[in-house]
Motif scaffolding. Sequence first.
Motif, PDB file in Angstrom:
ATOM      1  N   MET A  78       0.927  -1.164   0.097  1.00 57.55           N
ATOM      2  CA  MET A  78      -0.082   0.050  -0.188  1.00 57.55           C
ATOM      3  C   MET A  78       0.834   1.308  -0.016  1.00 57.55           C
ATOM      4  O   MET A  78       0.631   2.098  -0.734  1.00 57.55           O
ATOM      5  N   LYS A  79       1.893   1.257   0.841  1.00 57.32           N
ATOM      6  CA  LYS A  79       3.039   2.317   1.042  1.00 57.32           C
ATOM      7  C   LYS A  79       3.535   2.543  -0.580  1.00 57.32           C
ATOM      8  O   LYS A  79       3.560   3.867  -1.001  1.00 57.32           O
ATOM      9  N   ASP A  80       3.972   1.498  -1.170  1.00 59.51           N
ATOM     10  CA  ASP A  80       4.428   1.518  -2.530  1.00 59.51           C
ATOM     11  C   ASP A  80       3.354   2.341  -3.787  1.00 59.51           C
ATOM     12  O   ASP A  80       3.575   3.245  -4.256  1.00 59.51           O
ATOM     13  N   ILE A  81       2.023   1.672  -3.813  1.00 58.16           N
ATOM     14  CA  ILE A  81       0.992   2.216  -4.497  1.00 58.16           C
ATOM     15  C   ILE A  81       0.839   3.698  -4.379  1.00 58.16           C
ATOM     16  O   ILE A  81       0.772   4.396  -5.063  1.00 58.16           O
ATOM     17  N   GLY A  82       0.667   4.028  -3.019  1.00 57.30           N
ATOM     18  CA  GLY A  82       0.462   5.451  -2.578  1.00 57.30           C
ATOM     19  C   GLY A  82       1.628   6.420  -3.109  1.00 57.30           C
ATOM     20  O   GLY A  82       1.257   7.487  -3.621  1.00 57.30           O
ATOM     21  N   LEU A  83       2.681   6.079  -2.962  1.00 50.92           N
ATOM     22  CA  LEU A  83       3.848   6.804  -3.435  1.00 50.92           C
ATOM     23  C   LEU A  83       3.915   7.055  -4.865  1.00 50.92           C
ATOM     24  O   LEU A  83       4.321   7.937  -5.461  1.00 50.92           O
ATOM     25  N   ARG A  84       3.602   5.763  -5.718  1.00 50.22           N
ATOM     26  CA  ARG A  84       3.504   6.046  -7.126  1.00 50.22           C
ATOM     27  C   ARG A  84       2.320   6.759  -7.746  1.00 50.22           C
ATOM     28  O   ARG A  84       2.433   7.398  -8.661  1.00 50.22           O
ATOM     29  N   LEU A  85       1.244   6.700  -6.981  1.00 51.27           N
ATOM     30  CA  LEU A  85      -0.009   7.306  -7.593  1.00 51.27           C
ATOM     31  C   LEU A  85      -0.179   8.780  -6.947  1.00 51.27           C
ATOM     32  O   LEU A  85      -1.106   9.583  -7.938  1.00 51.27           O
ATOM     33  N   LEU A  86       0.322   9.081  -6.084  1.00 54.79           N
ATOM     34  CA  LEU A  86      -0.105  10.508  -5.471  1.00 54.79           C
ATOM     35  C   LEU A  86       0.350  11.824  -6.365  1.00 54.79           C
ATOM     36  O   LEU A  86       1.669  11.587  -6.765  1.00 54.79           O
TER      37      LEU A  86
END
Length: 416
Positions: A291-299
């Motif tokens: 989730m941390k990874d997805i958030g950092l990519r999408l924000l």
Amino acid sequence: MVDKLSKKQYSPHLFDVTQDIIGTLPLKLVEQWLTSQQTHKDALQLLNSYKIRGYSVSSDSVGLTKLSQQKGLLEILAMINQPKKIVHGFGKAIGGESVGIWAADNTQMFYPDSVSAATLISTLLTVQDEIERNCQTKIGLGAHYGEFYSIYGGLYGIEADAIEEIAENNTEGNEIVISQAIYDRLPSNHGFIVEKRSDLTTEIGNIYRVLDGTRLSDLQPLNQRYPIPYSESFYADLVAYETRLDDQDLAHYLAEKYLQKKVVVLIERETKEMEIHEISMFNQLSFSALMKDIGLRLLPLDIAAEIKVVSSIGIYVFDEALAAVDFAKTFRHELSQQDIACRIGIDLGAVLIFNLATGGKDIAGMPVNVASKMAQDKGKFGKLYLSAAMKEFVDVSEFTEVKYTVSGVEMTAYEG
């Protein structure tokens, strides 16, 4: 059965990000797990140096949802500051240590097994008496003796999770509950009046309510400065405000100084438990890292920020409502590609955002509570929920209106 996660499923640079970005998420430990065979033996070996034995005591405030409808955020923060100081001060006085950063209304303390069960219970009774006399908000306390894992300032393990959940969901104001393990450590002539909670079935055995017993009348709080999440300047203002809650001019000044209007996105992913708890624990940490990874990519960093990813929850803030909804939909899709369902709540309003000394951020405010109530308390996995306030900024024609009551508060949401 949960498929093994691979390090290849993450962005290559994720495990090199700095502490101020990852917060308390133990990414290095997750990396070690992902590169192992992910067996029970591997889990036990990685956790061995983090193992501790003693008491975990958690608390949670009672009635804040209703109270938040009547009072401003800063007044609520001042009110919950008072019991936190008492819990910490008396806990430190008998050898306890705070766990984590106390950003919300709940607390957690760890006590070594050198503390007797009778001393601990007497201290908790003393704490509740002090809160009853001096505080406007009440708390429930849950205590368990067992084995835990102390990792990056947090307590992990099935036993720590169990007593924290009991304190949060199964206690009332002024109540103290203890586990069977604590009850068994009491001497035969302990003198406490306890009754079994027949309404609870738990992973840590029977739970007992402490009705009365010896207080520690001579006990003095050692240090009331709990692990505050706020800046020194804000905390100084908050303490000053505690004694002037009726001062509307001061309340307005502090609100203008510290609060921001944001759109809050709260995402809870579905957890997939395994029979072997240590493996399940590492898998949950690995999914949190995902989730941390997805958030950092999408924000979109110019108009949004990640607040935190803790356990199965991710919280993000946006300046724009439409961007928040688009992010939430894309995040949901990315998790579904990994065969992980989630439920999402989105609300907007005044919040307080603060940097943590341990890295990362935290947040307080009614939008966080509303998003949580919509998603976690009433939401279905796979669905996204918009608050009534979001209707002014987002087209909800393709959403379904739903109404329900949570913690005595009537709510309208839009499900899509």
